[in-house]
Design an enzyme around this catalytic site. Sequence first.
Site, PDB file in Angstrom:
ATOM      1  N   ASP A 209      14.993  -1.946 102.428  1.00 11.08           N
ATOM      2  CA  ASP A 209      16.329  -1.832 103.458  1.00 11.08           C
ATOM      3  C   ASP A 209      16.348  -3.203 104.133  1.00 11.08           C
ATOM      4  OD1 ASP A 209      16.821   0.880 102.277  1.00 11.08           O
ATOM      5  OD2 ASP A 209      16.702   1.854 104.133  1.00 11.08           O
ATOM      6  N   ASP A 211      17.258  -3.602 107.131  1.00 10.60           N
ATOM      7  CA  ASP A 211      17.171  -3.390 108.728  1.00 10.60           C
ATOM      8  C   ASP A 211      15.538  -2.929 108.956  1.00 10.60           C
ATOM      9  OD1 ASP A 211      17.035  -0.826 107.549  1.00 10.60           O
ATOM     10  OD2 ASP A 211      18.840  -0.261 108.761  1.00 10.60           O
ATOM     11  N   TRP A 271      25.196   8.589 101.656  1.00  8.00           N
ATOM     12  CA  TRP A 271      23.717   8.556 102.490  1.00  8.00           C
ATOM     13  C   TRP A 271      22.929   9.937 102.036  1.00  8.00           C
ATOM     14  CZ3 TRP A 271      21.024  11.911 105.384  1.00  8.00           C
ATOM     15  CH2 TRP A 271      20.062  11.263 105.882  1.00  8.00           C
ATOM     16  N   GLU A 274      18.609  10.083  97.725  1.00  9.95           N
ATOM     17  CA  GLU A 274      18.153   9.254  96.529  1.00  9.95           C
ATOM     18  C   GLU A 274      16.568   8.886  96.780  1.00  9.95           C
ATOM     19  OE1 GLU A 274      19.293   7.952  99.081  1.00  9.95           O
ATOM     20  OE2 GLU A 274      18.073   6.208  99.557  1.00  9.95           O
ATOM     21  N   ASP A 275      16.099   8.762  97.962  1.00 12.84           N
ATOM     22  CA  ASP A 275      15.005   8.231  98.041  1.00 12.84           C
ATOM     23  C   ASP A 275      13.933   9.427  97.716  1.00 12.84           C
ATOM     24  OD1 ASP A 275      15.583   9.753 100.139  1.00 12.84           O
ATOM     25  OD2 ASP A 275      14.571   8.614 101.776  1.00 12.84           O
ATOM     26  N   MET A 301      12.888  -0.871 113.030  1.00 10.18           N
ATOM     27  CA  MET A 301      14.070  -0.790 112.510  1.00 10.18           C
ATOM     28  C   MET A 301      15.324  -1.403 113.459  1.00 10.18           C
ATOM     29  SD  MET A 301      16.434   2.529 111.102  1.00 10.18           S
ATOM     30  CE  MET A 301      17.509   2.586 112.517  1.00 10.18           C
ATOM     31  N   HIS A 304      21.269   0.646 114.550  1.00 11.56           N
ATOM     32  CA  HIS A 304      22.787   0.404 114.256  1.00 11.56           C
ATOM     33  C   HIS A 304      23.514   1.665 113.996  1.00 11.56           C
ATOM     34  CE1 HIS A 304      21.956   1.892 109.983  1.00 11.56           C
ATOM     35  NE2 HIS A 304      20.810   1.425 110.175  1.00 11.56           N
ATOM     36  N   ARG A 306      25.933   4.494 112.064  1.00 13.88           N
ATOM     37  CA  ARG A 306      26.205   4.849 110.640  1.00 13.88           C
ATOM     38  C   ARG A 306      27.384   3.910 110.232  1.00 13.88           C
ATOM     39  NH1 ARG A 306      24.663   8.852 107.499  1.00 13.88           N
ATOM     40  NH2 ARG A 306      23.937   9.984 109.530  1.00 13.88           N
TER      41      ARG A 306
HETATM   42  N1  UDH Z   1      23.236  -0.475 103.537  1.00 15.67           N
HETATM   43  C1  UDH Z   1      24.069  -1.826 103.853  1.00 15.67           C
HETATM   44  N2  UDH Z   1      25.354  -1.469 104.185  1.00 15.67           N
HETATM   45  C2  UDH Z   1      25.907  -0.326 104.341  1.00 15.67           C
HETATM   46  C3  UDH Z   1      25.025   0.886 103.978  1.00 15.67           C
HETATM   47  C4  UDH Z   1      23.664   0.787 103.680  1.00 15.67           C
HETATM   48  O1  UDH Z   1      23.785  -2.792 103.694  1.00 15.67           O
HETATM   49  O2  UDH Z   1      26.978  -0.282 104.520  1.00 15.67           O
HETATM   50  C5  UDH Z   1      22.034  -0.743 102.869  1.00 15.67           C
HETATM   51  C6  UDH Z   1      21.099  -1.372 104.342  1.00 15.67           C
HETATM   52  O3  UDH Z   1      20.120  -2.143 103.464  1.00 15.67           O
HETATM   53  C7  UDH Z   1      20.281  -0.249 104.859  1.00 15.67           C
HETATM   54  C8  UDH Z   1      20.087   0.487 103.590  1.00 15.67           C
HETATM   55  O4  UDH Z   1      21.241   0.251 102.865  1.00 15.67           O
HETATM   56  O5  UDH Z   1      19.144  -0.676 105.394  1.00 15.67           O
HETATM   57  C9  UDH Z   1      19.936   2.065 103.964  1.00 15.67           C
HETATM   58  O6  UDH Z   1      21.151   2.457 104.655  1.00 15.67           O
HETATM   59  P1  UDH Z   1      21.244   3.216 106.170  1.00 15.67           P
HETATM   60  O7  UDH Z   1      20.562   2.128 106.837  1.00 15.67           O
HETATM   61  O8  UDH Z   1      22.557   3.622 106.486  1.00 15.67           O
HETATM   62  O9  UDH Z   1      20.230   4.263 106.296  1.00 15.67           O
HETATM   63  P2  UDH Z   1      19.502   4.710 107.522  1.00 15.67           P
HETATM   64  O10 UDH Z   1      19.029   6.123 106.936  1.00 15.67           O
HETATM   65  O11 UDH Z   1      20.627   4.881 108.359  1.00 15.67           O
HETATM   66  O12 UDH Z   1      18.764   3.666 107.833  1.00 15.67           O
HETATM   67  C10 UDH Z   1      21.536   6.169 108.302  1.00 15.67           C
HETATM   68  C11 UDH Z   1      22.385   6.077 109.364  1.00 15.67           C
HETATM   69  C12 UDH Z   1      21.947   6.144 110.687  1.00 15.67           C
HETATM   70  C13 UDH Z   1      22.656   6.549 111.712  1.00 15.67           C
HETATM   71  C14 UDH Z   1      22.265   6.159 113.144  1.00 15.67           C
HETATM   72  C15 UDH Z   1      23.051   6.626 114.228  1.00 15.67           C
HETATM   73  N3  UDH Z   1      22.570   6.344 115.460  1.00 15.67           N
HETATM   74  C1  NGS Z   2      15.981  13.093 104.896  1.00 20.04           C
HETATM   75  C2  NGS Z   2      16.951  12.492 103.585  1.00 20.04           C
HETATM   76  C3  NGS Z   2      16.359  11.282 103.010  1.00 20.04           C
HETATM   77  C4  NGS Z   2      16.178  10.281 104.498  1.00 20.04           C
HETATM   78  C5  NGS Z   2      15.197  10.826 105.486  1.00 20.04           C
HETATM   79  C6  NGS Z   2      15.148  10.127 106.730  1.00 20.04           C
HETATM   80  O1  NGS Z   2      16.309  14.260 105.287  1.00 20.04           O
HETATM   81  O2  NGS Z   2      17.212  10.654 102.208  1.00 20.04           O
HETATM   82  O3  NGS Z   2      15.737  12.104 105.688  1.00 20.04           O
HETATM   83  O4  NGS Z   2      16.340   9.832 107.111  1.00 20.04           O
HETATM   84  N1  NGS Z   2      16.758  13.662 102.469  1.00 20.04           N
HETATM   85  C7  NGS Z   2      17.870  14.266 102.354  1.00 20.04           C
HETATM   86  O5  NGS Z   2      18.892  14.351 103.058  1.00 20.04           O
HETATM   87  C8  NGS Z   2      17.797  15.083 101.130  1.00 20.04           C
HETATM   88  S1  NGS Z   2      16.726   8.750 108.014  1.00 20.04           S
HETATM   89  O6  NGS Z   2      16.026   9.429 109.448  1.00 20.04           O
HETATM   90  O7  NGS Z   2      15.904   7.619 108.101  1.00 20.04           O
HETATM   91  O8  NGS Z   2      18.210   8.794 108.646  1.00 20.04           O
HETATM   92  O9  NGS Z   2      15.551   9.069 103.982  1.00 20.04           O
END
Ligand code: UDH
Ligand code: NGS
Length: 358
Positions: A209, A211, A271, A274-275, A301, A304, A306
């Site tokens: 990722d 970030d 979102w 997939e992992d 991290m 950021h 959503r």
């Molecule tokens: N990513 C992008 N652009 C996007 C979406 C995702 O570049 O519009 C890439 C980026 O590398 C990111 C990765 O995909 O680090 C994973 O996406 P994510 O960062 O959205 O996933 P994460 O689980 O965050 O880190 C989920 C949303 C968190 C919301 C928190 C509200 N406080």
């Molecule tokens: C799980 C998600 C994963 C995700 C993890 C951490 O619940 O994809 O949380 O998310 N699995 C499902 O939703 C089935 S996080 O806290 O980083 O936003 O990676």
Amino acid sequence: MPGESAVNFSLLHRTCKLVVLLCFLHISVTVVFYVRSLDLRFAFVQNQQSHNRSAAGPPSTAAVRGDAKPAEGSPELGAPEVKAAPDLQPCLETSPLLVGPLRVEFNMPVSLEKVKKDNPLVEAGGRFRPSDCVALQKVAIIIPFRKREEHLKYWLYYLHPILQRQQLDYGVYVINQDGDVIFNRAKLLNVGYAEAMKDYDYGCFVFSDVDLIPMDDRNTYRCFSQPRHLSVSMDKFGFRLPYNQYFGGVSSMSREQFLKINGFPNNYWGWGGEDDDIYNRLSSKGMSISRATGEVGKCRMIRHNRDKQNEPNPQRFDRIAHTRQTMMKDGINSLTYKVIRKEKLDLYTMITVDVGKP
Ligand code: UDH
Ligand code: NGS
């Protein structure tokens, strides 16, 4: 008066002699400095030629002949590229350039110009390999991306020096999803694998990722005998794993490991999940997850909100319940996409791609 003019003449004569002497001294000093600068310039050019691919570090970090252990994992992973540099020894299993824990913060501005200046040995497209030993692995680092330029700057700022100290033969690939349709992280990672393989004989793939920044350079961004989870203890989870099967954030897989699971799913739009699907694939093929210790695996991290067009995928629970049935049909063997642009930039290769829509 004749006596007075004789005195004046002798004074003039002495002054002239002094001026000539001073001129001579000045010319001599100039010549000496010029010759020395020529010497230096010559030495510098020689140095550039022999070290033009070197990371800053001690003069020799290569293994003593016969002492180097092959990298953990398949022989293919550890196979050094003898053809490229026949006179070099393999790098050591643990790079002597590592410094351990790192301070990672995101409150200062970072410019790409500065990152480029700080990393003069990184070549076009974000490619690097050590100059004084043969890297144990050829690693493609794949970053799924869309509209996260600020995060990418921090990633490049922190990661390029770390990856060089880790003595990897690496390339950085930013896979940029074109357009505004819903985001598809895992499909972008598949595209990264396919595109990187067209560039170079990579044997190891790190999926990161944009970030996430490691806080310890001993957490090497390479491959292991089992698929590796690299973002082990993230600050946002209180420096702990959220759950044992968690495989999100940053992970690595050798080419064999990746192909054994048919790559990643292409049909997780939005979102989440997939992992977990990737974890299911690995476990269904009898593989386990390797990790550094919680201390070495610490990472930060960049906070950021959503992103738009990356809302939670309502189908994710159903999909991860059926990984075993779908994985050999949906993956790298069914990947379709269209490359819009491929740019070899100073610090990374940016591939803008149309991955379609659900
Ligand atoms: N990513 C992008 N652009 C996007 C979406 C995702 O570049 O519009 C890439 C980026 O590398 C990111 C990765 O995909 O680090 C994973 O996406 P994510 O960062 O959205 O996933 P994460 O689980 O965050 O880190 C989920 C949303 C968190 C919301 C928190 C509200 N406080
Ligand atoms: C799980 C998600 C994963 C995700 C993890 C951490 O619940 O994809 O949380 O998310 N699995 C499902 O939703 C089935 S996080 O806290 O980083 O936003 O990676």
